[in-house]
Design an enzyme around this catalytic site. Structure first.
Site, PDB file in Angstrom:
ATOM      1  N   ALA A  34       0.825  -1.207   0.000  1.00 51.43           N
ATOM      2  CA  ALA A  34       0.000   0.000   0.000  1.00 51.43           C
ATOM      3  C   ALA A  34       0.862   1.260   0.000  1.00 51.43           C
ATOM      4  O   ALA A  34       0.645   2.181  -0.806  1.00 51.43           O
ATOM      5  CB  ALA A  34      -0.936   0.002   1.212  1.00 51.43           C
ATOM      6  N   GLU A  35       1.841   1.325   0.894  1.00 50.71           N
ATOM      7  CA  GLU A  35       2.660   2.529   0.972  1.00 50.71           C
ATOM      8  C   GLU A  35       3.512   2.705  -0.279  1.00 50.71           C
ATOM      9  O   GLU A  35       3.735   3.824  -0.741  1.00 50.71           O
ATOM     10  CB  GLU A  35       3.540   2.526   2.228  1.00 50.71           C
ATOM     11  CG  GLU A  35       4.263   3.843   2.399  1.00 50.71           C
ATOM     12  CD  GLU A  35       4.627   4.179   3.832  1.00 50.71           C
ATOM     13  OE1 GLU A  35       5.190   5.274   4.027  1.00 50.71           O
ATOM     14  OE2 GLU A  35       4.359   3.384   4.743  1.00 50.71           O
ATOM     15  N   THR A  36       3.962   1.617  -0.858  1.00 47.85           N
ATOM     16  CA  THR A  36       4.718   1.692  -2.104  1.00 47.85           C
ATOM     17  C   THR A  36       3.874   2.312  -3.209  1.00 47.85           C
ATOM     18  O   THR A  36       4.307   3.251  -3.889  1.00 47.85           O
ATOM     19  CB  THR A  36       5.191   0.285  -2.532  1.00 47.85           C
ATOM     20  OG1 THR A  36       6.084  -0.218  -1.536  1.00 47.85           O
ATOM     21  CG2 THR A  36       5.878   0.309  -3.884  1.00 47.85           C
TER      22      THR A  36
END
Length: 140
Positions: free
Chosen positions: A61-63
Site C-alpha cells: 500500500a505505501e509503495t
C-alpha cells in the site's frame, strides 16, 4: 494527472535494490488516475502461520501511494514523504498473488491522501488502506 512520459518499466527500474524488489512487488498497470501492482504471497511475504503478513500488505500500500504521489509532482521542485498509513485486513491469503490499486482521494498543495485496495487472485478484498503524504519543497 501523472507526469508525462513515465512508464511502467521506469517505475519498476526505480524500485530495484529496494524492499519493493525484495518482496517481489511489480507495477503492472499505469492508468490516468491509478496504479496497479502485483505482489506474490510466498515465503517472502508470509507471517509465521503461513498467511500473508499484514506488514507486507502495508508495504504494498505505501509503495503504491508513494509512487503515485511522487508522479503528480515536479520532482525537481518537490518530493513526498509519508505522514500516516492505516490498513484494515479483511481476508487472509495463503498463496498466489495480491493486487494493489491506488487512487487519489485528495491532492492538495501540501498533503495528498491515497486509497489503496488490495485484492486476491479471485478479486476478493484482502485489505483496504489509506496513505497520507506530505508534499515538501526541495531546498536549493
Amino acid at each position: 494527472m501523472f507526469q508525462e512520459g513515465v512508464t511502467i518499466d521506469a517505475i519498476n527500474k526505480m524500485c530495484q535494490n529496494t524492499l519493493v524488489e525484495h518482496l517481489g512487488i511489480e507495477v503492472t498497470e499505469l492508468g490516468k488516475d491509478y496504479i496497479i501492482a502485483r505482489m506474490p504471497v510466498d515465503h517472502r511475504t508470509h507471517q509465521p502461520m503461513g498467511l500473508l503478513h499484514g506488514g507486507a500488505s502495508v508495504v504494498l500500500a505505501e509503495t503504491l501511494g508513494s509512487i503515485a504521489a511522487s508522479l503528480t509532482l515536479n520532482q525537481k521542485l518537490q518530493h513526498c514523504v509519508g505522514l500516516e498509513v492505516n490498513a484494515n485486513h479483511v481476508k487472509s491469503v495463503k498463496s498466489g498473488n495480491v493486487f494493489g490499486k491506488t487512487r487519489p482521494i485528495h491532492l492538495g498543495k501540501r498533503t495528498q491522501i491515497w486509497e489503496i485496495t488490495i485484492t486476491n487472485d479471485q478479486d476478493e478484498l484482502v485489505c483496504i488502506s489509506r496513505l497520507t503524504m506530505a508534499v515538501i519543497d526541495k531546498k536549493n
